[in-house]
Design an enzyme around this catalytic site. Sequence first.
Site, PDB file in Angstrom:
ATOM      1  N   PRO A   1     -37.908-116.000  43.131  1.00  0.00           N
ATOM      2  CA  PRO A   1     -39.234-116.604  43.079  1.00  0.00           C
ATOM      3  C   PRO A   1     -40.063-116.168  44.278  1.00  0.00           C
ATOM      4  O   PRO A   1     -39.736-116.499  45.419  1.00  0.00           O
ATOM      5  CB  PRO A   1     -38.959-118.113  43.088  1.00  0.00           C
ATOM      6  N   GLU A   2     -41.086-115.385  44.016  1.00  0.00           N
ATOM      7  CA  GLU A   2     -42.042-114.994  45.040  1.00  0.00           C
ATOM      8  C   GLU A   2     -43.297-115.820  44.767  1.00  0.00           C
ATOM      9  O   GLU A   2     -43.268-116.728  43.934  1.00  0.00           O
ATOM     10  CB  GLU A   2     -42.311-113.483  44.955  1.00  0.00           C
TER      11      GLU A   2
ATOM     12  N   HIS B   1     -24.991-126.501  38.289  1.00  0.00           N
ATOM     13  CA  HIS B   1     -25.699-126.195  39.538  1.00  0.00           C
ATOM     14  C   HIS B   1     -26.984-127.005  39.700  1.00  0.00           C
ATOM     15  O   HIS B   1     -27.962-126.524  40.261  1.00  0.00           O
ATOM     16  CB  HIS B   1     -26.020-124.706  39.662  1.00  0.00           C
TER      17      HIS B   1
ATOM     18  N   ARG C   1     -27.117-119.935  42.798  1.00  0.00           N
ATOM     19  CA  ARG C   1     -26.633-119.262  44.000  1.00  0.00           C
ATOM     20  C   ARG C   1     -26.711-120.126  45.248  1.00  0.00           C
ATOM     21  O   ARG C   1     -26.199-119.759  46.288  1.00  0.00           O
ATOM     22  CB  ARG C   1     -27.400-117.970  44.223  1.00  0.00           C
TER      23      ARG C   1
ATOM     24  N   ARG D   1     -43.297-100.547  62.863  1.00  0.00           N
ATOM     25  CA  ARG D   1     -42.324-100.897  61.821  1.00  0.00           C
ATOM     26  C   ARG D   1     -42.745-100.318  60.475  1.00  0.00           C
ATOM     27  O   ARG D   1     -43.940-100.168  60.204  1.00  0.00           O
ATOM     28  CB  ARG D   1     -42.221-102.420  61.690  1.00  0.00           C
TER      29      ARG D   1
END
Length: 284
Positions: free
Chosen positions: A2-3, A99, A118, A166
């Site tokens: 999920p972004e 879960h 997870r 970076r």
Amino acid sequence: MPELPEVESIALGLRPVLVGKRVARVCVGTPLVIRGPYRRRWRVFLAQLTGRRIERVTRRAKRLILTAEGGLALVFQLGMTGKFLLPNPQEGRTATPKHTHLILSFSDGMACLFVDPRRFGRVWCLRSLDPEAPDAVMEAAGLTPLGPEALDMDLKTFLARLRTGRPIKSLLLDQTRIAGLGNIYADESLWAACVHPARPASSLTRAEAAKLLRAIKAVLRRAIRAGGTTFSDFRNVYGEMGRFRPRLKVYGCQGQPCPRCGTTIRYLRASGRGTHICPHCQVR
DNA sequence: ATTTCATCCTGGAGGC
DNA sequence: TGCCTCCAGGATGAAA
């Protein structure tokens, strides 16, 4: 995965249903997911939450925030596979899925489930949270400070954040610099702007930076309109898949032709993440 | 300052 | 069919 667009889709789904409901009971199946000051005293916090109405359902970057009366708030960071489930209006609630770590029950009998196979997801119990300006309280509770929302970022701020050697992809994934992007939308944005993920951020010209920022916002907005991307796990609050996957241009498309130039999309590692590029459109 | 690496987890994929 | 290993990747913290 999920972004920002997936969390926005969840917020859009929860808001009309949860706002105004009174919390009747909170059932914690996995205390491990609870973090922050109430990590070991979550019963105390949840006892106080009980009986209050949910006033706001908001999103800050990839975090979902439920704010109840008196500024008591639950802040969810969904990790990789965290999701919320509401009873489907057609089928009603079937069996509680495996879960399920948290169940919010309301006085009208409805329940909202937090499910995360997870178990990378976390929940922070916070007090005195202003849903309009949650950052200060989140930071005080030990959550990582977040940079500006990707959708609200202006070019001047973006340019300032690019002043580093970076790699640009590393920067886009760094939530303290720009908040909301994850691996999928970072790759999609870089492809749309024709920028190679390994390029030092400071090497982008002003024009490239402007193009990249426009690409980021356009990709995120389109993904929100499509209800997010389901690559494997994401589901909205009714268990439905996001519809953006067929519109991904490079993510998960290795071996297929670039939609812009036909060159075969390549998969490589950049900034420690699986990365998808068009080697012709995105040079060095 | 910045990058790499390990950690947390499960389920799915691939090897045999 | 089934067992084993590997691996995805968001966030974080330690080590290089």
